[in-house]
Design a protein around this motif. Structure first.
Motif, mmCIF file in Angstrom:
data_model
loop_
_atom_site.group_PDB
_atom_site.id
_atom_site.type_symbol
_atom_site.label_atom_id
_atom_site.label_comp_id
_atom_site.label_asym_id
_atom_site.label_seq_id
_atom_site.Cartn_x
_atom_site.Cartn_y
_atom_site.Cartn_z
ATOM 1 N N ILE A 41 -0.146 -6.920 2.846
ATOM 2 C CA ILE A 41 0.578 -5.673 3.073
ATOM 3 C C ILE A 41 0.206 -4.624 2.032
ATOM 4 O O ILE A 41 0.297 -3.418 2.285
ATOM 5 C CB ILE A 41 2.106 -5.923 3.081
ATOM 6 N N GLY A 42 -0.243 -5.070 0.849
ATOM 7 C CA GLY A 42 -0.666 -4.126 -0.177
ATOM 8 C C GLY A 42 -1.898 -3.336 0.226
ATOM 9 O O GLY A 42 -2.141 -2.225 -0.278
ATOM 10 N N LYS A 43 -2.680 -3.876 1.181
ATOM 11 C CA LYS A 43 -3.873 -3.169 1.649
ATOM 12 C C LYS A 43 -3.520 -1.944 2.484
ATOM 13 O O LYS A 43 -4.343 -1.062 2.680
ATOM 14 C CB LYS A 43 -4.737 -4.132 2.463
ATOM 15 N N ALA A 44 -2.268 -1.890 2.961
ATOM 16 C CA ALA A 44 -1.845 -0.737 3.761
ATOM 17 C C ALA A 44 -1.821 0.538 2.937
ATOM 18 O O ALA A 44 -1.899 1.636 3.485
ATOM 19 C CB ALA A 44 -0.471 -1.000 4.375
ATOM 20 N N SER A 45 -1.694 0.405 1.623
ATOM 21 C CA SER A 45 -1.651 1.583 0.749
ATOM 22 C C SER A 45 -2.872 1.656 -0.159
ATOM 23 O O SER A 45 -2.836 2.312 -1.196
ATOM 24 C CB SER A 45 -0.378 1.550 -0.110
ATOM 25 N N LEU A 46 -3.961 0.999 0.236
ATOM 26 C CA LEU A 46 -5.133 0.902 -0.629
ATOM 27 C C LEU A 46 -5.696 2.261 -1.010
ATOM 28 O O LEU A 46 -5.987 2.532 -2.180
ATOM 29 C CB LEU A 46 -6.208 0.061 0.064
ATOM 30 N N LEU A 47 -5.854 3.153 -0.042
ATOM 31 C CA LEU A 47 -6.431 4.460 -0.340
ATOM 32 C C LEU A 47 -5.548 5.258 -1.294
ATOM 33 O O LEU A 47 -6.053 5.998 -2.147
ATOM 34 C CB LEU A 47 -6.642 5.255 0.952
ATOM 35 N N ILE A 241 3.280 1.224 3.489
ATOM 36 C CA ILE A 241 3.609 -0.195 3.659
ATOM 37 C C ILE A 241 4.797 -0.353 4.600
ATOM 38 O O ILE A 241 4.800 -1.211 5.497
ATOM 39 C CB ILE A 241 3.900 -0.834 2.287
ATOM 40 N N ASP A 242 5.812 0.475 4.406
ATOM 41 C CA ASP A 242 7.003 0.403 5.253
ATOM 42 C C ASP A 242 6.669 0.678 6.713
ATOM 43 O O ASP A 242 7.297 0.122 7.620
ATOM 44 C CB ASP A 242 8.041 1.400 4.738
ATOM 45 N N TYR A 243 5.683 1.524 6.951
ATOM 46 C CA TYR A 243 5.262 1.828 8.324
ATOM 47 C C TYR A 243 4.883 0.552 9.072
ATOM 48 O O TYR A 243 5.305 0.323 10.210
ATOM 49 C CB TYR A 243 4.085 2.799 8.274
#
Length: 373
Positions: A41-47, A241-243
């Motif tokens: 899930i941390g990859k969802a905010s990678l950029l 992430i919440d998305y």
């Protein structure tokens, strides 16, 4: 009494081993499952995390970094004029198609960075330099996504959005939550790949001047750009992430699997400890017969529970470290913060204490005369 408690615990090695296996299983499951979930899930905010920006400015109600809506590029001048803004750079993100040598196609996520500052470009490189994207037709691909685009070599040509692209370097570990590979390039070139006007961008990445108040700068941006939304990098990472947590079943599936395994492991631990205490009723009767107080009996139970929890947790955390080293990959990272490890040990310790003290009421009614039978 502590030595006596340990001797009583190891007397029945079969039950001791069963209880230890339950503790180890519970600790490993919580940490590995939790680590896989956090890593994924941390990859969802990678950029957002690797951008280095303090503030993100985008369209109203922006909720996911990978799915932006276009905003006018001219807004950047209003942002740069605000006191406390050190720099503000346009940023483009969009989906398109890469044509492969075999004739197949691959969906890719193009990321366009300002060619002067390279703000928001890849943070880590496996081969080459980030600045190489300034050369004509240059793009960067991630080394762990090369199999999806048929392993292009450095200098090899590809077609992105029906435009020529030349691979000039490989990033390292820049793998997003989506299965689409990231393609890093310059701002204007990304507009060509995405077939969008050069006067439209996705975000503005804002760096604050030293000592600037982020809240005040944010309010100033929102006052000048009422049709935009501004978030701190941390806020937008959480929103991205919440998305996915709200719109997919990833949180529920990981949570259910972890919870079910945890319950099974703790039931094994609790049942084994409970049965072990009751099976030793004659031994506790002997202690009472020779004058052991209720407090001393409780200390024996607590000592056994703590010993089992600590021994099992130590073995479990050791196995977790081995699994994290051997099994973690860029596509399936295992991220285990210390809070998760400590929490799993505390939880197991509480269950062990409860399972050992639960039969205490029965031990209080044990007749010391049992030793005479």
């Amino acid at each position: 009494m502590d030595q006596l408690a340990i001797k009583m615990l190891v007397a029945d090695r079969g039950k001791l081993l069963t209880a230890l296996v339950g503790v180890v299983f519970s600790v490993v499951l919580v940490n590995v499952q939790g680590g896989l979930f956090l890593g994924l899930i941390g990859k969802a905010s990678l950029l957002v995390d690797q951008s280095g920006a303090d503030l993100w400015v985008g369209h109203l109600r922006m909720n996911n970094v990978d799915f932006p809506q276009d905003i006018p590029r001219r807004w950047v001048h209003r942002i740069r004029a605000i006191d406390g803004v050190e720099r503000a750079d346009p940023y483009v993100i969009g989906h398109t198609i890469m044509t492969l040598p075999s004739g197949a196609f691959e969906q890719v996520l193009v990321v366009g960075c300002d060619s002067a500052s390279l703000a928001g470009a890849a943070a880590q490189m496996a081969l080459g330099e980030v600045g190489a994207i300034r050369s004509p037709d240059a793009v960067l691909l991630d080394a762990d996504d090369l199999d999806k685009v048929e392993h292009p070599a450095i200098g090899e040509l590809r077609e992105v959005g029906h435009r020529r692209a030349r691979v000039v370097g490989y990033t390292r570990g820049v793998l997003g939550f989506l299965v689409t590979p990231y393609v890093f390039t310059t701002l204007d070139r990304s507009a060509a790949y995405l077939r969008k006007p050069t006067d439209r961008v996705s975000y503005f990445l804002v760096r604050l001047a030293p000592g600037a108040d982020a809240r005040r700068v944010r309010q100033a941006i929102e006052a000048r750009l009422p049709d935009a939304e501004t978030m701190t990098a941390r806020e937008y990472a959480v929103a991205s992430i919440d998305y996915w947590l709200r719109r997919t079943g990833i949180g529920l599936s990981f949570g259910a699997a972890t919870g079910l395994g945890l319950v099974v492991g703790l039931i094994v631990v609790g049942q084994t400890l409970y049965a072990s205490v009751l099976d030793r009723a004659p031994e506790y009767a002997t202690l009472k017969a020779i004058g052991a107080s209720e407090a001393q009996l409780r200390s024996v139970l607590v000592c056994q529970a703590v010993t089992l929890a600590l021994a099992g947790s130590a073995c479990g955390l050791l196995l977790v470290a081995v699994a994290q080293t051997a099994c973690a990959t860029p596509r399936a990272p295992i991220t285990i913060p210390w809070q998760v490890s400590v929490g799993s040990v505390v939880l197991v310790g509480v269950i062990c204490l409860f399972a050992s003290l639960a039969p205490y009421l029965k031990l209080r009614r044990v007749d010391p005369g049992l030793v005479m039978q």
